[in-house]
Write a protein that holds these residues in place. Structure first.
Motif, PDB file in Angstrom:
ATOM      1  N   CYS A 153       3.584  11.561  -9.847  1.00 43.36           N
ATOM      2  CA  CYS A 153       2.240  11.082 -10.174  1.00 43.36           C
ATOM      3  C   CYS A 153       1.628  10.309  -9.007  1.00 43.36           C
ATOM      4  CB  CYS A 153       2.286  10.207 -11.423  1.00 43.36           C
ATOM      5  SG  CYS A 153       2.642  11.102 -12.948  1.00 43.36           S
ATOM      6  N   ALA A 154       2.410   9.445  -8.404  1.00 44.29           N
ATOM      7  CA  ALA A 154       1.895   8.665  -7.280  1.00 44.29           C
ATOM      8  C   ALA A 154       1.496   9.576  -6.123  1.00 44.29           C
ATOM      9  CB  ALA A 154       2.939   7.650  -6.824  1.00 44.29           C
ATOM     10  N   HIS A 155       2.328  10.561  -5.817  1.00 43.42           N
ATOM     11  CA  HIS A 155       1.992  11.508  -4.754  1.00 43.42           C
ATOM     12  C   HIS A 155       0.737  12.304  -5.103  1.00 43.42           C
ATOM     13  CE1 HIS A 155       5.302  10.831  -2.062  1.00 43.42           C
ATOM     14  NE2 HIS A 155       6.218  11.106  -2.978  1.00 43.42           N
ATOM     15  N   ALA A 156       0.611  12.712  -6.365  1.00 43.61           N
ATOM     16  CA  ALA A 156      -0.555  13.485  -6.793  1.00 43.61           C
ATOM     17  C   ALA A 156      -1.835  12.677  -6.617  1.00 43.61           C
ATOM     18  CB  ALA A 156      -0.389  13.909  -8.255  1.00 43.61           C
ATOM     19  N   LEU A 157      -1.803  11.408  -6.992  1.00 39.83           N
ATOM     20  CA  LEU A 157      -2.990  10.569  -6.865  1.00 39.83           C
ATOM     21  C   LEU A 157      -3.346  10.335  -5.403  1.00 39.83           C
ATOM     22  CD1 LEU A 157      -2.083   7.960  -9.633  1.00 39.83           C
ATOM     23  CD2 LEU A 157      -3.802   9.775  -9.790  1.00 39.83           C
ATOM     24  N   GLU A 158      -2.336  10.072  -4.590  1.00 39.55           N
ATOM     25  CA  GLU A 158      -2.588   9.835  -3.164  1.00 39.55           C
ATOM     26  C   GLU A 158      -3.132  11.083  -2.486  1.00 39.55           C
ATOM     27  OE1 GLU A 158      -0.152   8.341   0.794  1.00 39.55           O
ATOM     28  OE2 GLU A 158       0.860   9.593  -0.685  1.00 39.55           O
ATOM     29  N   SER A 159      -2.495  12.215  -2.705  1.00 35.88           N
ATOM     30  CA  SER A 159      -2.907  13.438  -2.005  1.00 35.88           C
ATOM     31  C   SER A 159      -4.283  13.913  -2.451  1.00 35.88           C
ATOM     32  CB  SER A 159      -1.874  14.552  -2.227  1.00 35.88           C
ATOM     33  OG  SER A 159      -1.780  14.897  -3.599  1.00 35.88           O
ATOM     34  N   ALA A 160      -4.689  13.520  -3.661  1.00 33.81           N
ATOM     35  CA  ALA A 160      -6.011  13.920  -4.142  1.00 33.81           C
ATOM     36  C   ALA A 160      -7.122  13.050  -3.587  1.00 33.81           C
ATOM     37  CB  ALA A 160      -6.029  13.866  -5.662  1.00 33.81           C
ATOM     38  N   GLY A 161      -6.781  11.910  -2.998  1.00 32.11           N
ATOM     39  CA  GLY A 161      -7.805  11.083  -2.373  1.00 32.11           C
ATOM     40  C   GLY A 161      -7.950   9.683  -2.911  1.00 32.11           C
ATOM     41  N   ALA A 162      -7.073   9.267  -3.827  1.00 36.25           N
ATOM     42  CA  ALA A 162      -7.128   7.870  -4.277  1.00 36.25           C
ATOM     43  C   ALA A 162      -6.786   6.957  -3.100  1.00 36.25           C
ATOM     44  CB  ALA A 162      -6.150   7.638  -5.429  1.00 36.25           C
ATOM     45  N   GLY A 163      -7.643   5.991  -2.840  1.00 36.87           N
ATOM     46  CA  GLY A 163      -7.440   5.130  -1.685  1.00 36.87           C
ATOM     47  C   GLY A 163      -6.561   3.936  -1.946  1.00 36.87           C
ATOM     48  N   GLU A 164      -6.182   3.739  -3.217  1.00 32.91           N
ATOM     49  CA  GLU A 164      -5.354   2.588  -3.585  1.00 32.91           C
ATOM     50  C   GLU A 164      -4.786   2.852  -4.970  1.00 32.91           C
ATOM     51  OE1 GLU A 164      -6.572  -1.790  -2.861  1.00 32.91           O
ATOM     52  OE2 GLU A 164      -7.082  -1.399  -4.952  1.00 32.91           O
ATOM     53  N   LEU A 165      -3.565   2.395  -5.211  1.00 32.00           N
ATOM     54  CA  LEU A 165      -2.928   2.546  -6.516  1.00 32.00           C
ATOM     55  C   LEU A 165      -2.574   1.175  -7.070  1.00 32.00           C
ATOM     56  CD1 LEU A 165      -0.370   5.470  -5.880  1.00 32.00           C
ATOM     57  CD2 LEU A 165      -2.760   5.627  -6.637  1.00 32.00           C
TER      58      LEU A 165
END
Length: 323
Positions: A153-165
């Motif tokens: 999930c973390a990789h999916a959010l990052e690779s999609a363009g989320a700039g911060e988690l």
């Protein structure tokens, strides 16, 4: 380090954001979620949750406010994010962490953590729909029923363009039960290159220090902990923190806003809700809560607040005199 004020449905709304940012320490606020479900929302739907949009996306004390969206349809979320972006929030946050059964049943919040591919689609669609200058961030838990897909999930959010988690250190199944698994946030932080913010079960300065040791994160998000102790962010940063005498005027100001924005049948409940949290830290709040817990009349509560929250002294226990 930065301290974020968490979004908490039914608790941390714009009224309490205002109060909790009048004391020092909070750097960024995130609103409760705006539910996106099958339609393009009017501007007033965003402004109802985030009236700060009408004043530069800042709280009255000048703290930046991000607006959070919740849903599962990438196209609909993207269209609403584009409309929201026109109102110039400081960032658009996407909710993949809400554990509420009703929300999860309608495919929102933490239930999507079983579908990292869908997380990627949602964030990608929103990222494409808003200006490049508009930050897109995301909040997640460690998983739904387990943590098996946490890193996916973390990789999916990052690779999609989320700039911060922002990562709440529990699964949906964990709810809000202690403990929070801060060390798992550390695994996520090491696996992604975007900034990671730690969240969950931070009630004291010692909790923050332990969370930082386990997660490796300097930046944190505070929720129930700062509702219970409005001075928590200040204490974490080594700044002067308000005591009960400084909190009482906040209660009075909060009540004034409650009378304007909350339906009469819920007004007394909102004040008692905050006092119920405050009594965890402040003995005076417990006495105040016990004093007004059966009072419903707004005029009586208002007069009590205006008088400085006086609480009658309890009678001594029989046989205790002279001991």
């Amino acid at each position: 380090m930065k301290i974020y004020l968490a979004p908490m449905e039914g608790l941390l709304d714009h009224l309490l954001r205002d109060m909790l940012t009048r004391t020092p320490g909070v750097d960024i606020c995130v609103t409760e979620f705006v539910r996106v479900s099958g339609s393009l929302l009017p501007n007033r739907a965003f402004q109802r949750i985030a009236p700060e949009l009408l004043r530069g996306s800042l709280t009255p004390s000048g703290v930046p406010v991000r607006v959070q969206l919740l849903g599962s349809d990438p196209v609909c979320l993207a269209e609403n994010a584009a409309r929201l972006a026109e109102l110039q929030p400081k960032a658009i946050d996407l909710n993949f962490g809400c554990p509420a059964k009703t929300v999860n049943r309608h495919r929102g919040g933490a239930v999507l953590l079983d579908e990292p591919e869908l997380l990627h689609e949602i964030v990608s669609a929103v990222r494409r729909a808003v200006p490049a200058s508009m930050p897109v961030t995301a909040k997640m838990r460690l998983g739904y029923n387990d943590r098996l897909r946490m890193l996916d999930c973390a990789h999916a959010l990052e690779s999609a363009g989320a700039g911060e988690l922002v990562v709440h250190a529990r699964t949906k199944a964990d709810g809000y039960k202690p403990p929070a698994y801060w060390y798992e946030i550390g695994r996520i932080r090491e696996a992604v290159s975007v900034p990671v913010v730690a969240n969950g079960e931070i009630w004291t300065v010692d909790d923050y220090l332990q969370c930082r040791r386990e997660s490796g994160c300097d930046d944190i998000m505070l929720g129930r902990g700062i509702v219970a102790d409005p001075g928590l962010a200040a204490r974490i940063k080594g700044l002067p923190a308000p005591g009960w005498e400084e909190i009482k005027p906040l209660l009075a100001a909060f009540w004034d806003d409650v009378l304007i924005h909350i339906l009469p049948k819920y007004q007394a409940g909102r004040l008692k809700q905050w006092l119920n949290y405050l009594k965890r830290i402040h003995p005076e709040a417990e006495a105040a809560f016990e004093h007004i817990k059966t009072i419903k009349e707004a005029e009586v509560i208002g007069a009590w607040l205006a008088d400085g929250c006086p609480v009658p002294e309890r009678a001594p226990l029989p046989g205790s005199v002279g001991l």
